[in-house]
Design an enzyme around this catalytic site. Structure first.
Site, PDB file in Angstrom:
ATOM      1  N   GLU A  46     -22.203  46.167  20.847  1.00 46.11           N
ATOM      2  CA  GLU A  46     -22.142  44.705  20.933  1.00 46.11           C
ATOM      3  C   GLU A  46     -20.848  44.335  21.668  1.00 46.11           C
ATOM      4  OE1 GLU A  46     -21.696  41.133  17.640  1.00 46.11           O
ATOM      5  OE2 GLU A  46     -22.741  42.987  17.078  1.00 46.11           O
ATOM      6  N   ASP A  57     -15.181  34.172  13.860  1.00 42.22           N
ATOM      7  CA  ASP A  57     -14.402  35.407  13.849  1.00 42.22           C
ATOM      8  C   ASP A  57     -13.058  35.247  13.164  1.00 42.22           C
ATOM      9  OD1 ASP A  57     -16.170  37.163  15.456  1.00 42.22           O
ATOM     10  OD2 ASP A  57     -15.889  35.598  16.945  1.00 42.22           O
TER      11      ASP A  57
END
Length: 264
Positions: A46, A57
């Site tokens: 990824e 994140d």
């Protein structure tokens, strides 16, 4: 057939998906890391598209995004770097990012370029399903790109069923109502969530992400899904690479090896 579908049809052990940020730690690191992960035995890869406000994140990946942008990484540069990578990388590769840079790039051009370089799927956490179905789906399908939706412990059963019906490749199963980043162990609350999703018998494979950082958490998550995604722990490794190929190999093997082997 899409490489993701082909892979899941053939898999016979827990799936390890490794995330890294394009352009980190160096502007030209992308191909080196891709090659290293392929050789090390990662099952899926990824690649994060650097963005100034990566809302899903945690601090480790946020910092890698910041550094990548400072290094001059852009989506167009990433596409240039990815040209020809399929000559040495056969595993499925997905891009993970946020909608704004892709809209600026041009959605149809982006999908066309993804197909040209050999990308298999996209994870866009801030892409609403309605917008995907109305404005994006035709371009994704035209260029053979799987759209991978996320679910969390707060996602209702009705919504999960809808996501399962509209996902391709796999479902990204966020482990907790938090941001990415290594955490100490998996809680009983998380295990209850994993069991609830497991009992739903979804048609798509599931990979668990957020807080998976070592062999123990990887194996524990893999009891309830087809595998797991590791990001922040790998980013921390990239910050201190000395021998890229060997260091990446050691990291992947430390996650995938059974306890009896890794103790040797």
């Amino acid at each position: 057939m899409n490489r993701i579908d082909q892979f899941f049809q053939q898999r016979n052990e827990p799936v390890l998906n490794i995330y890294f940020t394009a352009g980190f730690p160096q502007p030209d690191s992308t191909r080196t890391i891709l090659s290293g992960l392929q050789k090390a035995g990662a099952d899926l890869i990824e690649i994060g598209i650097p963005f100034s406000d990566p809302v899903a994140d945690g601090p480790t990946i946020q910092q890698s995004n910041k550094k990548a942008l400072e290094n001059g990484m852009t989506l167009r540069l990433l596409m240039e770097q990815l040209k020809g990578f399929r000559e040495e990388v056969q595993v499925p590769v997905v891009l993970m990012g946020y909608l704004n840079p892709i809209v600026q790039y041009g959605i149809e051009q982006f999908c066309q370029d993804c197909e040209a370089v050999g990308i298999d799927g996209l994870i866009l956490p801030d892409l609403p399903m309605y917008e995907y179905q109305i404005f994006y789906k035709e371009f994704f399908q035209k260029h053979g790109l799987h759209n991978i939706f996320l679910i969390s412990p707060q996602t209702s059963e009705a919504r999960i069923r809808e996501i399962d019906a509209n996902s391709q490749g796999f479902i990204y199963m966020v482990s907790s109502a938090s941001v990415t980043g290594a955490k100490q162990g998996i809680s009983q609350e998380q295990l209850g969530y994993f069991e609830r999703i497991q009992q739903m018998k979804l048609k798509n494979p599931k990979l668990i992400g957020f807080g998976i950082s070592d062999r123990e958490s990887f194996q524990q998550a893999s009891r309830y899904a087809e595998g797991a995604i590791i990001g922040s722990a790998f980013i921390k490794l990239l910050e201190k690479l000395e021998q890229p190929e060997q260091d990446i190999k050691n990291f992947v093997e430390s996650i995938k090896q059974p306890a009896t082997q890794s103790a040797k």
